[in-house]
Scaffold this active site. Structure first.
Site, short mmCIF file in Angstrom:
data_model
loop_
_atom_site.label_atom_id
_atom_site.label_comp_id
_atom_site.label_asym_id
_atom_site.label_seq_id
_atom_site.Cartn_x
_atom_site.Cartn_y
_atom_site.Cartn_z
CD GLU A 206 -2.52 -1.47 2.56
OE1 GLU A 206 -3.45 -2.29 2.59
OE2 GLU A 206 -2.05 -0.90 3.57
CD GLU A 339 -3.28 -6.59 3.02
OE1 GLU A 339 -3.99 -5.91 3.80
OE2 GLU A 339 -2.04 -6.48 2.95
#
Length: 426
Positions: A206, A339
């Site tokens: 991220e 995720e």
């Protein structure tokens, strides 16, 4: 995925860009996924084609049910990555054998490299760390699982060497960061050059400036998005140059903060000498006040006002997956959700809503051919960020773990429809 504020950004982003209204029982026609082909019961089953023969869209579908070895190799303390730094036991081959038995097809092994490489310009990776990663990748291979490895928390908050805000402001820093990306990924790719297409490399996790998608990226004229697109290009270049299976390996590429909307708006596909070998990676925890924080205990059209978030119901899941399909899959690029999940609940009613969320979101994604990788951080608590499904030392199901596995596999059953799941809401 270790701290709430990281994940909170996903909820904010989707709250702003998506409708907050609850879903109606019958989804609008415009959100219906493409109908799967009807199977011919008289046909003789042919063996599946090898992974090397698949397009990226076909390959994404083959990833199937995915699971994350979370808070393991991605963990670190005081700038040093370590497998047990956040409390999970060492992973074993038994873990991966059991995951395969439960029905999982793929595993994501997030890896932080902080403190495990030397100074530039070579940035030589600690052989013991790289060898242990290779050992665990071997566990997955032996179990018959596909595996994803990446560079994970080196980009956390933009506070380590992967600093998009700093690179956006300083061309010299961007140049040196690209050189470091190439040096580290060249070593990783060379170490695994003889591993075939079961192994996927994911460039980063991220990437953001600390604002979780709501920082300076919103008003810098697209500079940080350009930085990440250039990093992804450097990653592809380094892997392809490493030879062996790397020349045609499938590669996962995240957009900014792995936020679906920011990815759709700003991701630029790298130039790649290999044909049809790139996948787009996003994450999905909508709404985070339900899925991560457990501030709300109910979700979906049957949820009670005051016990559920004001946005992020079934319609949000459908809209998000449809947009990913329309932007990427329909254009020939496979997508996976690296995720996702919802935290463990303390009582059965709350757990029923959690399992409904898992089944419904899982089915929406499956209908579009988007595989999901459930985040398992090993936690046996309930509530905030408690995602444990199996014991990482041997794969034994934790309490509440069997329900999660059943919900995931139920969503992938081709005989189960999205409407039937919707109708079964608590």
């Amino acid at each position: 995925m270790t701290i709430f504020r990281k994940l909170f950004a996903f909820g904010i982003g989707m709250a702003v860009s998506m409708s907050c209204s609850s879903s109606h029982k019958d989804a609008p026609d415009s959100l219906d996924p493409p109908s799967p082909p009807v199977a011919d019961s008289t046909a003789v089953e042919e063996p599946e084609p090898p992974l090397s023969d698949l397009t990226s869209v076909e390959f994404a579908r083959r990833l199937g049910a995915g699971w994350n070895l979370g808070n393991q190799f991605d963990s670190f303390n005081d700038g040093l990555a370590g497998e047990t730094a956040w409390g999970n036991p060492r992973a074993t081959s038994e873990l991966f054998k059991r995951l395969k038995q439960y029905g999982f097809s793929s595993v994501r092994i997030p890896i932080t490299w902080l403190g495990q490489f030397g100074e530039g310009p070579d940035f030589t990776i600690n052989p013991a760390w790289l060898n242990r990663i290779a050992e665990v990748v071997g566990y997955a291979e032996k179990a018959g699982l596909k595996a994803i490895i990446n560079i994970h928390h080196d980009g956390a908050d933009g506070s380590h060497w992967l600093n998009p805000k700093g690179c956006a402001a300083d061309p010299a820093l961007q140049e040196s960061t690209i050189a470091q990306i190439k040096a580290i990924w060249s070593q990783i790719a060379s170490r695994f050059a003889e591993k075939d297409h079961f192994l996927i490399f994911e460039s980063f996790n991220e990437i953001h400036d600390g604002g979780w998608g709501w920082g300076d990226n919103r008003n810098d004229g697209g500079k940080q998005y350009k930085v990440l697109n250039e990093w992804n290009q450097a990653f592809v270049d380094a892997v392809r140059a490493a030879g062996g299976y790397n020349e045609t390996r499938f590669l996962g590429l995240p957009g900014y903060c792995t936020n679906p909307d920011l990815t759709i708006a700003n991701f630029v596909r790298p130039t790649d000498p290999a044909a049809d070998r790139l996948l787009v990676a996003v994450h999905f925890y909508d709404p985070t006040t339900f899925a991560i924080e457990a501030k709300y205990t109910e979700w979906g059209h049957t949820g009670t006002k005051g016990k559920k978030e004001s946005w992020g119901d079934e319609d949000n899941a459908r809209q998000t997956m449809k947009k990913l399909n329309d932007k990427f899959i329909a254009a020939g690029t496979g997508v996976y959700v690296g995720e996702w999940g919802a935290t463990r609940r303390a009582n059965q009613r709350d757990e029923d809503f959690r399992l409904y969320y898992i089944s419904y979101v899982g089915k929406v994604a499956a209908d579009y051919g988007i595989p999901l990788f459930f985040w398992d951080n090993g936690s046996t608590a309930t509530g905030h960020e408690a995602f444990g499904v199996v014991r990482h030392s041997d794969g034994v199901l934790l309490d509440k773990g069997e329900g999660v596995v059943d919900a995931i596999m139920h969503s992938l059953d081709p005989n189960v429809t999205l409407q039937s799941i919707y109708d079964s809401a608590p």
